[in-house]
Design a protein around this motif. Structure first.
Motif, PDB file in Angstrom:
ATOM      1  N   GLU A 282      24.190  -3.741  13.649  1.00 42.40           N
ATOM      2  CA  GLU A 282      23.092  -4.624  13.307  1.00 42.40           C
ATOM      3  C   GLU A 282      21.880  -3.787  12.936  1.00 42.40           C
ATOM      4  O   GLU A 282      21.697  -2.678  13.464  1.00 42.40           O
ATOM      5  CB  GLU A 282      22.743  -5.536  14.495  1.00 42.40           C
ATOM      6  CG  GLU A 282      23.889  -6.437  14.934  1.00 42.40           C
ATOM      7  CD  GLU A 282      23.574  -7.200  16.212  1.00 42.40           C
ATOM      8  OE1 GLU A 282      22.538  -6.892  16.845  1.00 42.40           O
ATOM      9  OE2 GLU A 282      24.354  -8.096  16.565  1.00 42.40           O
ATOM     10  N   PRO A 283      21.031  -4.295  12.035  1.00 40.67           N
ATOM     11  CA  PRO A 283      19.860  -3.510  11.610  1.00 40.67           C
ATOM     12  C   PRO A 283      18.973  -3.058  12.760  1.00 40.67           C
ATOM     13  O   PRO A 283      18.441  -1.943  12.742  1.00 40.67           O
ATOM     14  CB  PRO A 283      19.118  -4.491  10.679  1.00 40.67           C
ATOM     15  CG  PRO A 283      20.178  -5.380  10.139  1.00 40.67           C
ATOM     16  CD  PRO A 283      21.158  -5.555  11.267  1.00 40.67           C
ATOM     17  N   GLU A 284      18.808  -3.911  13.790  1.00 43.75           N
ATOM     18  CA  GLU A 284      17.899  -3.571  14.884  1.00 43.75           C
ATOM     19  C   GLU A 284      18.412  -2.411  15.731  1.00 43.75           C
ATOM     20  O   GLU A 284      17.658  -1.850  16.532  1.00 43.75           O
ATOM     21  CB  GLU A 284      17.664  -4.786  15.777  1.00 43.75           C
ATOM     22  CG  GLU A 284      18.894  -5.253  16.531  1.00 43.75           C
ATOM     23  CD  GLU A 284      18.696  -6.594  17.214  1.00 43.75           C
ATOM     24  OE1 GLU A 284      19.450  -6.873  18.153  1.00 43.75           O
ATOM     25  OE2 GLU A 284      17.804  -7.356  16.800  1.00 43.75           O
ATOM     26  N   ASN A 285      19.667  -2.017  15.532  1.00 39.39           N
ATOM     27  CA  ASN A 285      20.203  -0.846  16.230  1.00 39.39           C
ATOM     28  C   ASN A 285      20.029   0.431  15.411  1.00 39.39           C
ATOM     29  O   ASN A 285      20.608   1.467  15.734  1.00 39.39           O
ATOM     30  CB  ASN A 285      21.670  -1.062  16.587  1.00 39.39           C
ATOM     31  CG  ASN A 285      21.838  -2.126  17.657  1.00 39.39           C
ATOM     32  OD1 ASN A 285      20.917  -2.389  18.433  1.00 39.39           O
ATOM     33  ND2 ASN A 285      23.001  -2.756  17.699  1.00 39.39           N
ATOM     34  N   ASN A 286      19.239   0.337  14.342  1.00 40.12           N
ATOM     35  CA  ASN A 286      18.881   1.490  13.510  1.00 40.12           C
ATOM     36  C   ASN A 286      20.105   2.245  12.999  1.00 40.12           C
ATOM     37  O   ASN A 286      20.124   3.484  12.930  1.00 40.12           O
ATOM     38  CB  ASN A 286      17.952   2.436  14.286  1.00 40.12           C
ATOM     39  CG  ASN A 286      16.569   1.838  14.466  1.00 40.12           C
ATOM     40  OD1 ASN A 286      15.858   1.595  13.487  1.00 40.12           O
ATOM     41  ND2 ASN A 286      16.187   1.570  15.698  1.00 40.12           N
ATOM     42  N   VAL A 287      21.112   1.448  12.622  1.00 41.39           N
ATOM     43  CA  VAL A 287      22.363   2.024  12.135  1.00 41.39           C
ATOM     44  C   VAL A 287      22.125   2.853  10.876  1.00 41.39           C
ATOM     45  O   VAL A 287      22.613   3.988  10.757  1.00 41.39           O
ATOM     46  CB  VAL A 287      23.379   0.901  11.858  1.00 41.39           C
ATOM     47  CG1 VAL A 287      24.608   1.438  11.142  1.00 41.39           C
ATOM     48  CG2 VAL A 287      23.771   0.208  13.162  1.00 41.39           C
ATOM     49  N   GLU A 288      21.369   2.304   9.936  1.00 37.88           N
ATOM     50  CA  GLU A 288      21.146   3.023   8.682  1.00 37.88           C
ATOM     51  C   GLU A 288      20.332   4.295   8.905  1.00 37.88           C
ATOM     52  O   GLU A 288      20.589   5.327   8.268  1.00 37.88           O
ATOM     53  CB  GLU A 288      20.454   2.120   7.665  1.00 37.88           C
ATOM     54  CG  GLU A 288      20.341   2.751   6.292  1.00 37.88           C
ATOM     55  CD  GLU A 288      20.005   1.752   5.201  1.00 37.88           C
ATOM     56  OE1 GLU A 288      20.244   2.076   4.015  1.00 37.88           O
ATOM     57  OE2 GLU A 288      19.499   0.645   5.535  1.00 37.88           O
TER      58      GLU A 288
END
Length: 352
Positions: free
Chosen positions: A200-206
């Motif tokens: 998920e984006p909020e897990n700073n995957v990118e």
């Protein structure tokens, strides 16, 4: 302790999830001094279990014919609450999450049941929810705090928020992580970093993937890549980079153990929620932790991990990782705060 009902999870045996793992471990090795035999009832979703035994470990199981997650989580929790408090007249209820908390005023009006609520990780702040869902979850949180006899926060940062927002003191009880140790840990380093999370984006995957793409350090990144458009996009963008290994989710603890024990260090990108189970599990492995810089992660690691706020900072940490060593500090904190024996005692003390 008298009758206790546990509500708000998919159920047990534990599916993959923090609350389910919590309940699983609360039921382990409970002595007669803590809870007399079969005086715990766990509410389960019949949609998630083909086999539906009436008992599991030392608990009775009751099934609700709704999904425990998504929009059905609201009636699922409400029905569970009404059944436990008003029909079965449980002495104590442990409510995990706030989805069904909107019915607590009704419950308190017609029942003397003691209600302890774990409000989870400020779910309404998560970026995946739309504005209407966020408003509902925030309202449910407010009702939960107001009408519960005791509020549990899994992280000191969340407890501070509860005090500031509502003027209520919350008990801080985190999660255990020692169940992840399925064998003795021989210290080893097979020259790869590890990341593990829901994609998920909020897990700073990118941010994590982009940072490693600028280094030569191998990364094993485990997650549910195929469950969302975001995950599939990240997988397509980064899977062909030679030092990045995109790995499908692994739910078997023994398989995870083998990967965790051999990494060089662990990268934790969560920016929302409270005390994250995957972080406290990893802290038991005597490995250096590099975590996203937010108050939740700082509280969990007592400000002694290494922290990053952007791609540049994480890239720097990766490049100098051989000079970073907070592993022993992480292990000491984990053994002092994040074992299931400690967590179990903290929970049951609220009902005794």
């Amino acid at each position: 302790m008298n009758k206790l009902s546990i509500l708000g999870t998919v159920g047990v045996p534990a599916c993959y999830g923090g609350f389910e793992t919590l309940v699983e471990n609360l039921l382990d090795d409970v002595t007669s001094n803590e809870v007399p035999d079969k005086k715990i009832t766990v509410y389960c979703s019949s949609k998630s279990y083909k086999e539906q035994p009436k008992h599991y470990k030392n608990a009775n199981l009751r099934y609700i014919p709704l999904n425990a997650n998504g929009v059905q989580s609201i009636p699922y929790d409400i029905i569970s609450l009404i059944h436990a408090a008003i029909i079965k007249r449980a002495d104590n209820i442990l409510l995990l999450g706030v989805s069904g908390a909107i019915c607590l005023p009704l419950i308190k009006a017609f029942s003397s049941t003691k209600i302890v609520t774990n409000i989870d990780g400020l779910e309404w702040r998560r970026s995946k929810w739309g504005s209407l869902t966020k408003r509902f979850l925030k309202f449910s949180e407010k009702i939960a705090v107001k009408f519960s006899d005791k509020v549990i926060a899994d992280n000191q940062a969340i407890a501070d928020y509860v005090t500031q927002e509502y003027g209520v003191s919350a008990e801080v009880i985190a999660y255990g992580g020692d169940h992840a140790l399925t064998a003795d840990i021989p210290l080893s380093d097979e020259n790869y970093a590890l990341a593990l999370c829901r994609i998920e984006p909020e897990n700073n995957v990118e941010m994590i993937l982009e940072s490693f793409s600028h280094t030569n350090k191998p990364l094993k990144f485990i997650g549910n890549w195929d469950n969302s458009d975001f995950g599939r996009r990240m997988k397509a963008k980064y899977q062909n980079i030679k030092n990045i290994d995109i790995i499908a989710p692994i739910y078997d603890l023994s398989a995870l153990f083998e990967i965790r024990k051999s990494c060089s260090f662990y990268v934790h990108g969560h920016s929302a929620g409270g005390t994250n189970p995957s972080l406290v599990e990893m802290m038991h492995f005597n490995k250096t932790v590099i975590a996203f810089d937010c108050n939740y992660n700082r509280a969990s690691t007592e400000n002694v991990a290494s922290y990053f706020s952007n791609t540049e900072e994480l890239t720097h940490h990766i490049n100098v990782s051989s000079d970073i060593n907070n592993a022993q500090s992480m292990l000491e904190i984990a053994q002092r705060r994040y074992t299931w024996e400690i967590v179990k005692q903290q929970y049951f003390s609220l009902f005794n």
